[in-house]
Design a protein around this motif. Structure first.
Motif, PDB file in Angstrom:
ATOM      1  N   GLN A  26       0.817  -1.117   0.164  1.00  0.00           N
ATOM      2  CA  GLN A  26       0.165  -0.002  -0.113  1.00  0.00           C
ATOM      3  C   GLN A  26       0.808   1.285  -0.021  1.00  0.00           C
ATOM      4  O   GLN A  26       1.844   0.971   0.580  1.00  0.00           O
ATOM      5  CB  GLN A  26      -0.637  -0.045   1.192  1.00  0.00           C
ATOM      6  CG  GLN A  26      -1.698  -1.128   1.410  1.00  0.00           C
ATOM      7  CD  GLN A  26      -2.706  -1.341   0.380  1.00  0.00           C
ATOM      8  OE1 GLN A  26      -3.299  -0.272  -0.084  1.00  0.00           O
ATOM      9  NE2 GLN A  26      -3.202  -2.327  -0.008  1.00  0.00           N
ATOM     10  N   GLU A  27       0.393   2.271  -0.626  1.00  0.00           N
ATOM     11  CA  GLU A  27       1.258   3.299  -0.640  1.00  0.00           C
ATOM     12  C   GLU A  27       0.763   4.458   0.473  1.00  0.00           C
ATOM     13  O   GLU A  27      -0.070   4.649   0.844  1.00  0.00           O
ATOM     14  CB  GLU A  27       0.889   4.344  -2.012  1.00  0.00           C
ATOM     15  CG  GLU A  27       1.825   5.331  -2.278  1.00  0.00           C
ATOM     16  CD  GLU A  27       1.648   5.616  -3.845  1.00  0.00           C
ATOM     17  OE1 GLU A  27       1.998   7.021  -3.772  1.00  0.00           O
ATOM     18  OE2 GLU A  27       1.217   4.896  -4.463  1.00  0.00           O
ATOM     19  N   VAL A  28       2.203   4.835   0.951  1.00  0.00           N
ATOM     20  CA  VAL A  28       2.042   5.534   2.252  1.00  0.00           C
ATOM     21  C   VAL A  28       2.771   6.866   1.865  1.00  0.00           C
ATOM     22  O   VAL A  28       3.880   6.761   1.406  1.00  0.00           O
ATOM     23  CB  VAL A  28       2.640   4.957   3.547  1.00  0.00           C
ATOM     24  CG1 VAL A  28       2.719   6.033   4.835  1.00  0.00           C
ATOM     25  CG2 VAL A  28       1.729   3.856   3.990  1.00  0.00           C
ATOM     26  N   TYR A  54      -2.475   7.667   4.452  1.00  0.00           N
ATOM     27  CA  TYR A  54      -2.873   6.361   3.978  1.00  0.00           C
ATOM     28  C   TYR A  54      -4.003   5.981   3.757  1.00  0.00           C
ATOM     29  O   TYR A  54      -4.879   6.121   4.739  1.00  0.00           O
ATOM     30  CB  TYR A  54      -2.101   5.383   5.194  1.00  0.00           C
ATOM     31  CG  TYR A  54      -2.069   3.882   4.935  1.00  0.00           C
ATOM     32  CD1 TYR A  54      -1.569   3.200   3.918  1.00  0.00           C
ATOM     33  CD2 TYR A  54      -3.211   3.189   5.807  1.00  0.00           C
ATOM     34  CE1 TYR A  54      -1.778   1.753   3.852  1.00  0.00           C
ATOM     35  CE2 TYR A  54      -3.334   1.625   5.534  1.00  0.00           C
ATOM     36  CZ  TYR A  54      -2.580   1.129   4.582  1.00  0.00           C
ATOM     37  OH  TYR A  54      -2.678  -0.122   4.509  1.00  0.00           O
ATOM     38  N   HIS A  55      -4.432   5.625   2.765  1.00  0.00           N
ATOM     39  CA  HIS A  55      -5.853   5.400   2.400  1.00  0.00           C
ATOM     40  C   HIS A  55      -6.597   6.455   2.653  1.00  0.00           C
ATOM     41  O   HIS A  55      -7.710   6.555   3.055  1.00  0.00           O
ATOM     42  CB  HIS A  55      -6.494   4.073   3.075  1.00  0.00           C
ATOM     43  CG  HIS A  55      -6.143   3.024   2.354  1.00  0.00           C
ATOM     44  ND1 HIS A  55      -6.274   2.361   1.136  1.00  0.00           N
ATOM     45  CD2 HIS A  55      -5.208   1.997   3.070  1.00  0.00           C
ATOM     46  CE1 HIS A  55      -6.008   1.252   1.003  1.00  0.00           C
ATOM     47  NE2 HIS A  55      -5.055   0.931   1.957  1.00  0.00           N
ATOM     48  N   GLY A  56      -6.238   7.798   2.289  1.00  0.00           N
ATOM     49  CA  GLY A  56      -6.685   9.166   2.545  1.00  0.00           C
ATOM     50  C   GLY A  56      -7.050   9.705   3.843  1.00  0.00           C
ATOM     51  O   GLY A  56      -7.781  10.602   4.193  1.00  0.00           O
ATOM     52  N   ASN A  57      -6.250   8.819   4.868  1.00  0.00           N
ATOM     53  CA  ASN A  57      -6.226   9.329   6.225  1.00  0.00           C
ATOM     54  C   ASN A  57      -4.993  10.053   6.614  1.00  0.00           C
ATOM     55  O   ASN A  57      -3.919   9.390   6.432  1.00  0.00           O
ATOM     56  CB  ASN A  57      -6.684   8.141   7.266  1.00  0.00           C
ATOM     57  CG  ASN A  57      -8.253   7.787   7.202  1.00  0.00           C
ATOM     58  OD1 ASN A  57      -8.997   8.550   7.027  1.00  0.00           O
ATOM     59  ND2 ASN A  57      -8.344   6.571   6.886  1.00  0.00           N
ATOM     60  N   ASN A  58      -4.847  10.822   7.458  1.00  0.00           N
ATOM     61  CA  ASN A  58      -3.697  11.524   7.796  1.00  0.00           C
ATOM     62  C   ASN A  58      -3.301  10.945   9.011  1.00  0.00           C
ATOM     63  O   ASN A  58      -4.231  10.686  10.158  1.00  0.00           O
ATOM     64  CB  ASN A  58      -3.791  12.996   7.917  1.00  0.00           C
ATOM     65  CG  ASN A  58      -3.793  13.579   6.489  1.00  0.00           C
ATOM     66  OD1 ASN A  58      -2.908  13.257   5.729  1.00  0.00           O
ATOM     67  ND2 ASN A  58      -4.346  14.583   6.294  1.00  0.00           N
ATOM     68  N   TYR A  59      -2.093  10.550   9.547  1.00  0.00           N
ATOM     69  CA  TYR A  59      -1.254   9.964  10.629  1.00  0.00           C
ATOM     70  C   TYR A  59      -0.163  10.772  11.262  1.00  0.00           C
ATOM     71  O   TYR A  59       0.602  11.103  10.298  1.00  0.00           O
ATOM     72  CB  TYR A  59      -1.080   8.440  10.374  1.00  0.00           C
ATOM     73  CG  TYR A  59      -2.206   7.418  10.039  1.00  0.00           C
ATOM     74  CD1 TYR A  59      -2.940   7.050  10.956  1.00  0.00           C
ATOM     75  CD2 TYR A  59      -2.487   7.404   8.570  1.00  0.00           C
ATOM     76  CE1 TYR A  59      -4.116   6.148  10.605  1.00  0.00           C
ATOM     77  CE2 TYR A  59      -3.611   6.802   8.325  1.00  0.00           C
ATOM     78  CZ  TYR A  59      -4.130   5.889   9.411  1.00  0.00           C
ATOM     79  OH  TYR A  59      -5.356   5.168   8.892  1.00  0.00           O
ATOM     80  N   VAL A  60      -0.316  10.842  12.573  1.00  0.00           N
ATOM     81  CA  VAL A  60       0.794  11.589  13.320  1.00  0.00           C
ATOM     82  C   VAL A  60       1.298  10.694  14.183  1.00  0.00           C
ATOM     83  O   VAL A  60       0.404   9.846  14.770  1.00  0.00           O
ATOM     84  CB  VAL A  60       0.504  13.056  13.531  1.00  0.00           C
ATOM     85  CG1 VAL A  60       0.306  13.896  12.277  1.00  0.00           C
ATOM     86  CG2 VAL A  60      -0.763  12.976  14.624  1.00  0.00           C
ATOM     87  N   SER A  61       2.373  10.996  14.925  1.00  0.00           N
ATOM     88  CA  SER A  61       2.806  10.232  16.099  1.00  0.00           C
ATOM     89  C   SER A  61       2.011  10.504  17.431  1.00  0.00           C
ATOM     90  O   SER A  61       1.237  11.648  17.217  1.00  0.00           O
ATOM     91  CB  SER A  61       4.319  10.886  16.425  1.00  0.00           C
ATOM     92  OG  SER A  61       4.744  10.620  17.647  1.00  0.00           O
ATOM     93  N   VAL A  62       1.615   9.431  18.017  1.00  0.00           N
ATOM     94  CA  VAL A  62       0.766   9.246  19.427  1.00  0.00           C
ATOM     95  C   VAL A  62       1.599  10.472  20.225  1.00  0.00           C
ATOM     96  O   VAL A  62       0.811  11.177  21.085  1.00  0.00           O
ATOM     97  CB  VAL A  62       0.776   8.151  19.919  1.00  0.00           C
ATOM     98  CG1 VAL A  62       0.006   8.187  21.242  1.00  0.00           C
ATOM     99  CG2 VAL A  62       0.051   7.155  18.984  1.00  0.00           C
TER     100      VAL A  62
END
Length: 196
Positions: A26-28, A54-62
């Motif tokens: 999957q493309e990140v 990833y899959h249209g959702n943004n992710y950041v560090s906890v």
């Protein structure tokens, strides 16, 4: 000819497995979004932190989220868990709120000291002194959510609505709080009752 056919079949199987493997990836992607909290931009370079899509959702560090919200964060290697505190580092919490009790209907208090000795406090003067001190306590969450070793005492506060536990190590309902001048004064008072 036999070697050619075997080589050809081997080549096809390797090519197909590479195509199959590539379709599972999957493309990140890094994104260049700005994060805001209370209308102020969060400095992503202080970590340095990055935002991924990833899959249209943004992710950041906890950790970035915890630091921004001023929540304590700890990683427990033994259990492989990330622990987030329930209370903000910069806000005090009243003990009455934590224990959901105003300490007005206390009948008696049992003290169990760290060495196992016990004292029952039934006289109104000392019960009132302890409950007054407890009702005035304001606590701050500890940055490090690590259990300390041992304790001076535990209070079992017997009220008309049930029993309440107050531990001197300030590990209350799964959160660990910092000691302060008021908790130290309470500790001294409770320890003075031991010799009476």
């Amino acid at each position: 000819m036999k070697k050619f056919v075997m080589g050809f079949l081997l080549g096809i199987s390797i090519s197909l497995s590479a195509v199959s493997y590539a379709s599972d990836i999957q493309e990140v992607m890094r994104t260049n979004v700005k994060l805001l909290y209370k209308n102020a931009e969060i400095d992503l370079e202080k970590g340095p932190y990055e935002v991924f899509n990833y899959h249209g959702n943004n992710y950041v560090s906890v950790r970035l989220i915890a630091e921004t919200l001023k929540l304590p964060i700890e990683f427990d290697e033994l259990s492989n868990k990330i622990l987030l505190g329930s209370y903000r580092l910069d806000e005090s919490v009243e003990l009455r709120e934590l224990l959901n009790n105003d300490f007005k209907s206390v009948m008696s208090i049992s003290i169990q000291y760290g060495d196992g000795t016990k004292t029952e406090v039934n006289d109104l003067k000392n019960v009132n002194e302890i409950t007054q001190r407890l009702s005035e306590l304001k606590l701050y969450i500890s940055e490090k959510q690590e259990n300390g070793y041992g304790y001076l005492y535990n209070l079992l506060i017997k009220t008309q609505n049930g029993d309440i536990m107050y531990p001197s190590n300030l590990n209350i309902q799964g959160d660990i709080f910092k000691s302060n001048a008021k908790t130290d004064e309470l500790d001294s008072f409770i320890m003075s009752l031991r010799s009476q």
